[in-house]
Design a protein around this motif. Sequence first.
Motif: not given
Length: 165
Positions: A15-24
């Motif tokens: 979920l942290r990986i997905l959140a970071e990718l959504q941001a950038d």
Amino acid sequence: MRSKLNTVRLDACDLRILAELQADGRISKSELAKRVYLSASACSERLRALEASGAIEGYYARLSPSLTGSVISVMVEVVLDRHRLEDQRHFETAIQGISEILDCWAIGGRVDYLMRVAAPSMAAYQALMEGLLQASLGIDQYYSLVVTKSVKSNSPIPLSASRGR
């Protein structure tokens, strides 16, 4: 067809990986690994697994609408005249190749589909809709909702560890 995503459990790290990718979405793998507190190899492995599972559908650049000059956006509610599965499939297949239709969702309620359409002018939009009606796609009625301004768009999907699969 059942999605691979239904069989994947997303943990807090995913979920942290997905959140970071959504941001950038252009973040480097090494920077991503730093931000989610993983080694570069462990992060790359998780990223590949997320892509393979369908959790990540793709990467793209969000372009400014002003790039193409004057463009109107219209939300279109579509009601089909019949609701058999083959009628729905016929409509859904036909609209896939129409570039002006940016998004289309099958929905429940008083209408069958909601489409997001971009056109260079109202006349071009009307010509598109007349073409769809003439194409015998089973459209009984459609309702046009012209977008006057964007208030919020392309927001990231909310993620939380408690919603892991």
